[in-house]
Design a protein around this motif. Structure first.
Motif, mmCIF file in Angstrom:
data_model
loop_
_atom_site.group_PDB
_atom_site.id
_atom_site.type_symbol
_atom_site.label_atom_id
_atom_site.label_comp_id
_atom_site.label_asym_id
_atom_site.label_seq_id
_atom_site.Cartn_x
_atom_site.Cartn_y
_atom_site.Cartn_z
ATOM 1 N N GLY A 1 -34.030 113.196 14.180
ATOM 2 C CA GLY A 1 -35.437 113.530 14.047
ATOM 3 C C GLY A 1 -35.662 114.659 13.082
ATOM 4 O O GLY A 1 -36.619 114.643 12.288
ATOM 5 N N ALA A 2 -34.783 115.683 13.139
ATOM 6 C CA ALA A 2 -34.925 116.828 12.217
ATOM 7 C C ALA A 2 -34.743 116.390 10.778
ATOM 8 O O ALA A 2 -35.464 116.826 9.882
ATOM 9 N N ARG A 3 -33.755 115.557 10.523
ATOM 10 C CA ARG A 3 -33.543 115.072 9.156
ATOM 11 C C ARG A 3 -34.758 114.293 8.670
ATOM 12 O O ARG A 3 -35.140 114.368 7.503
ATOM 13 N N ARG A 4 -35.440 113.529 9.613
ATOM 14 C CA ARG A 4 -36.637 112.755 9.210
ATOM 15 C C ARG A 4 -37.769 113.710 8.848
ATOM 16 O O ARG A 4 -38.479 113.491 7.855
ATOM 17 N N VAL A 5 -37.911 114.828 9.594
ATOM 18 C CA VAL A 5 -38.954 115.816 9.271
ATOM 19 C C VAL A 5 -38.672 116.447 7.915
ATOM 20 O O VAL A 5 -39.586 116.642 7.103
ATOM 21 N N GLU A 6 -37.379 116.799 7.633
ATOM 22 C CA GLU A 6 -37.033 117.413 6.354
ATOM 23 C C GLU A 6 -37.351 116.468 5.197
ATOM 24 O O GLU A 6 -37.882 116.891 4.156
ATOM 25 N N ARG A 7 -37.043 115.193 5.341
ATOM 26 C CA ARG A 7 -37.306 114.233 4.256
ATOM 27 C C ARG A 7 -38.813 114.044 4.045
ATOM 28 O O ARG A 7 -39.300 114.030 2.922
ATOM 29 N N HIS B 1 -32.517 121.789 0.769
ATOM 30 C CA HIS B 1 -31.369 122.432 1.401
ATOM 31 C C HIS B 1 -31.394 122.358 2.920
ATOM 32 O O HIS B 1 -30.871 123.247 3.589
ATOM 33 N N ARG B 2 -32.014 121.429 3.476
ATOM 34 C CA ARG B 2 -31.995 121.149 4.928
ATOM 35 C C ARG B 2 -32.215 122.433 5.737
ATOM 36 O O ARG B 2 -31.324 122.866 6.461
ATOM 37 N N PRO B 3 -33.370 123.027 5.656
ATOM 38 C CA PRO B 3 -33.560 124.296 6.372
ATOM 39 C C PRO B 3 -33.575 124.150 7.887
ATOM 40 O O PRO B 3 -33.301 125.110 8.594
ATOM 41 N N ILE B 4 -33.927 122.958 8.386
ATOM 42 C CA ILE B 4 -33.996 122.789 9.855
ATOM 43 C C ILE B 4 -32.608 122.448 10.391
ATOM 44 O O ILE B 4 -32.109 123.083 11.325
ATOM 45 N N THR B 5 -31.976 121.485 9.810
ATOM 46 C CA THR B 5 -30.669 121.060 10.327
ATOM 47 C C THR B 5 -29.566 122.069 10.002
ATOM 48 O O THR B 5 -28.492 122.036 10.585
ATOM 49 N N GLU B 6 -29.812 122.998 9.032
ATOM 50 C CA GLU B 6 -28.789 123.995 8.696
ATOM 51 C C GLU B 6 -28.529 124.956 9.858
ATOM 52 O O GLU B 6 -27.484 125.619 9.914
ATOM 53 N N ALA B 7 -29.492 125.008 10.792
ATOM 54 C CA ALA B 7 -29.281 125.906 11.941
ATOM 55 C C ALA B 7 -28.064 125.503 12.751
ATOM 56 O O ALA B 7 -27.492 126.306 13.498
#
Length: 769
Positions: A72-78, A84-90
């Motif tokens: 889901g996070a990757r879908r929000v980032e796209r 630079h994937r600020p959400i999934t980088e956490a």
């Protein structure tokens, strides 16, 4: 939201084959295809569809998982276009410096700065990619089928879906029974029409018929599917599996009765509109010897004429339309009637009128004939007061402005000084005062009609009371008897009416004899005399024909007898109708002409009196105009005297004296001596009356001699006794035998224990009788 979008993109493509199967089943139900499947197979078809859907769903949903947080996070980032994937980088870990406090603090500060720079997050709409599974776009065809099915089903779409999804309800509908029939309107005379359940042809019924439907053992409430749909949609009523409905058929269309989406009855009904009737005069209206009006007319209607009226309007004068009912002997699709109506009681009697016939059918539609011009015969009142009352009644009927006030003044004036002008006539005076009081308090048309009737009844009581009533009663009973003969009434009813007709005829002849005047001859045909004995023989022959079963012949004889009575002319010393020959004709013509002159002279004397009072009609031209009218009367009298002399008849001296008085009155009118002219006119009237009496005595003497010669050679209708043109007349034994056969047939027809074929045969024989 991103995880839900991902889940939809996974589930929707997996549902496609199953939705296609369900959509096809739904479209088939909306188009009525499922309802055509036999009830026993309905459950199997539905089970097969459900099994196919379940199989496809299981195959496509095998291994399907709910999206993870990371997905889901990757879908929000796209969708938010984050670099630079600020959400999934956490979730990332340090590759170096783990355990170093400064390195870890620096890493957390880096993550915080990345997240703080995010302004807006969004999730795009799902993109399930169904096209990959439906390369040919069949989903759009399926959608169009469903929309078309909803339009095709109309208001019935919900019931069709329920029936397709509930096989138990469909089974209940298949066991439901239906009874349907059509009741045509009563006036058509048609029998009810039973409707088969599977009728395919178009059924023609009269417009206004009522469709009666009864549904039995229905698992749900039935409903109508009508095309075109009426504004007032009928509905079923009832409970406990029994329902009923009524539908009035006003237009052509399709009628279906359905239960739970299944059709119990399907009919195409054609509403046949009721055509208006038609009517026309068979002959122009004519006048009989007794001032009745003869109406001969023909008409027709697709289902039958039920009523006819004569609509009377005065010509060139104000006045409302008056309607006279013309009862039919037997209503039917075609009518051909001849009726006699005494219209001397009509307020327009004595006026030129137009008569229009109006026919009415059972549906209430009317039609008019072409108007016929006619001069309504008027009763001649010998009593001056009676004439005055009838004249005031006619003025009221015209309803001219100010007419009511003038009539009130006239009635008040006519009733002054009762001790002088109404000596020994208290009833007449009281009646006039009652009419005057009633007229002053008139508020409604009904009140005015009662006043007009009182005026007429009072005038009758002052004149030849009883004759007009007896004549109208005779006509009424003749009409009842004619209808009874035409409609096949029981014999006891015919016998009662025949006895009433005999009594009415005897009373009429008695009243004619009491009011007979000397020397009143007829005007048509050959010399002929009818005695009361002759009329009695005719009536006896009519009774024998009715009792022997010859109803049609009896009706014809009744019409002939009534026609004879209508034209019968009573004379003092005997009864007769018809005209005269030779010198008798000259005398009768002279008497007829003098009778007309008497009426015209009396009318001219009334005009002279009005002119003397200053209330004369300007149309008369004053004294000079009246003098011209008087001169015309004298010329007509001279013509009558000349015709008498040409036949070498004896001319009464009083007629010559009447001519002298007329000439004297003409001179006085020309000199504006109205009072002296009135005296001369009065004397001329007296001389003419005396002359008419002398001519009548002369005519009676000659007629009595002729009567003795002709009585042996003619029957009561003036036919020669040796004339066989009318056909063979059955003798008494033949009539008795026919009567006994008829009685035996009626007796056997009443025995219901006999075989049906025998009873049918007897009914046919009775119809022939």
């Amino acid at each position: 939201m991103a995880r839900v979008a991902l889940a939809w993109e996974r589930v929707w493509p997996a549902l496609w084959p199953a939705l296609a199967i369900a959509g096809l089943y739904l479209a088939a139900a909306l188009f009525g295809l499922i309802a055509r499947i036999p009830a026993a197979l309905h459950g199997l078809v539905q089970a097969a569809v459900l099994a196919a859907i379940a199989f496809v769903v299981m195959e496509n949903f095998h291994g399907l998982r709910w999206p993870s947080w990371l997905q889901g996070a990757r879908r929000v980032e796209r969708d938010s276009h984050l670099a630079h994937r600020p959400i999934t980088e956490a979730g990332d870990t340090l590759s170096a410096g783990v355990g170093d406090a400064q390195a870890e603090a620096l890493w957390r500060l880096h993550l915080t700065q990345l997240l703080s720079r995010i302004a807006n997050l969004r999730v795009a709409l799902p993109r399930p990619g169904l096209q990959a599974r439906d390369h040919h776009g069949l989903r759009f065809v399926l959608l169009l089928l469903i929309i078309g099915g909803v339009v095709f089903a109309g208001r019935d779409w919900g019931h069709r879906i329920v029936a397709a999804l509930a096989p138990d309800a469909a089974m209940g509908a298949s066991t439901a029974g239906i009874d349907a029939w059509i009741d045509p309107p009563a006036y058509t005379g048609m029998a009810p029409l039973y409707l088969p359940r599977d009728e395919t042809r178009e059924i023609a019924v009269p417009a206004g018929s009522v469709l009666e439907v009864r549904v039995h053992e229905a698992s749900a409430k039935p409903h109508f599917a009508l095309d075109p749909a009426p504004s007032d949609r009928p509905s079923f009523t009832g409970a406990h599996k029994e329902y009923a409905a009524r539908y009035r058929i006003a237009s052509t269309g399709l009628v279906r009765v359905r239960v739970d989406g299944r059709t119990l009855g399907d009919w195409r009904l054609q509403a046949i509109p009721d055509l208006p009737p038609a009517i026309a005069f068979a002959q122009p209206p004519s006048r009989t010897e007794h001032d009745a009006v003869k109406f001969a007319f023909t008409g027709g209607d697709d289902y039958g004429v039920v009523g006819v009226r004569a609509l009377i309007r005065p010509v060139g004068k104000p006045g409302k339309m008056l309607a006279v009912d013309l009862p039919l002997s037997a209503p039917g699709k075609t009518i051909n009637e001849t009726l006699y109506r005494d219209l001397t009681e009509n307020p327009y009697a004595g006026l030129d009128v137009t008569i229009t016939l109006e026919a009415k059918d059972g549906a209430g539609q009317t039609a008019l004939s072409k108007p016929a011009a006619f001069h309504l015969p008027a009763r001649i009142f010998t009593n001056p007061l009676a004439r005055a009352l009838v004249e005031q009644r006619q003025i009221l009927a015209m309803d001219a402005p100010g007419a009511r006030g003038k009539v009130e003044e006239m009635l008040d004036a006519l009733s002054i000084a009762p001790q002088i002008f109404y000596k020994d006539q208290n009833a007449a005076w009281l009646s006039q005062r009652a009419i005057f009081k009633a007229l002053t308090s008139v508020k409604t048309p009904a009140d005015m009609a009662r006043v007009e009737d009182l005026l007429w009844q009072t005038a009758l009581s002052l004149d030849q009371a009883g004759l007009a009533t007896a004549q109208e009663e005779l006509r009424r009973i003749q009409q009842l008897l004619s209808q009874a003969l035409a409609q096949g009434a029981p014999q006891d009813v015919i016998d009662q009416l025949m006895e009433r007709y005999r009594q009415a005829m005897e009373k009429y002849l008695r009243m004619m004899a009491q009011n007979a005047k000397p020397g009143q001859p007829g005007q048509q045909g050959q010399a002929m005399n009818v005695s009361p004995q002759d009329l009695d023989k005719l009536l006896k022959a009519l009774e024998d024909a009715a009792k022997s079963g010859s109803r049609q012949a009896a009706n014809q004889m009744l019409s002939m007898l009534q026609s004879l009575l209508e034209n019968l002319h009573m004379q003092q010393g005997g009864a007769g109708s018809g005209g005269f020959a030779g010198n008798d004709k000259a005398l009768s013509d002279a008497i007829q002409g003098l009778s007309d002159l008497l009426g015209r002279q009396r009318e001219l004397m009334d005009k002279t009196y009005r002119q003397q009072q200053g209330t004369g009609d300007p149309k008369d031209g004053g004294s000079k105009g009246l003098a011209d009218q008087q001169g015309k009367l004298k010329d007509d009298l001279d013509k009558v005297l000349k015709a008498l002399k040409s036949q070498k008849g004896k001319t009464p001296d009083s007629l010559g004296q009447a001519g002298h008085e007329m000439g004297d009155a003409q001179n006085k009118l020309g000199g504006d001596a109205l009072g002296d002219a009135s005296q001369s006119q009065k004397q001329a009237l007296e001389d003419m009356r005396k002359g008419v009496g002398d001519l009548a005595n002369q005519l009676m003497a000659e007629q009595q001699q002729q009567q003795g010669r002709e009585a042996q050679d003619q029957d009561p209708l003036g036919r020669g006794t040796n004339d066989n043109a009318g056909g063979k007349v059955p003798d008494k034994s033949t009539l008795e035998r026919a009567r006994s056969i008829l009685q035996e047939l009626r007796k056997r027809a009443a025995e219901q224990g006999r075989p049906k074929r025998e009873l049918d045969y007897i009914d046919r024989l009775l119809k022939e009788f």
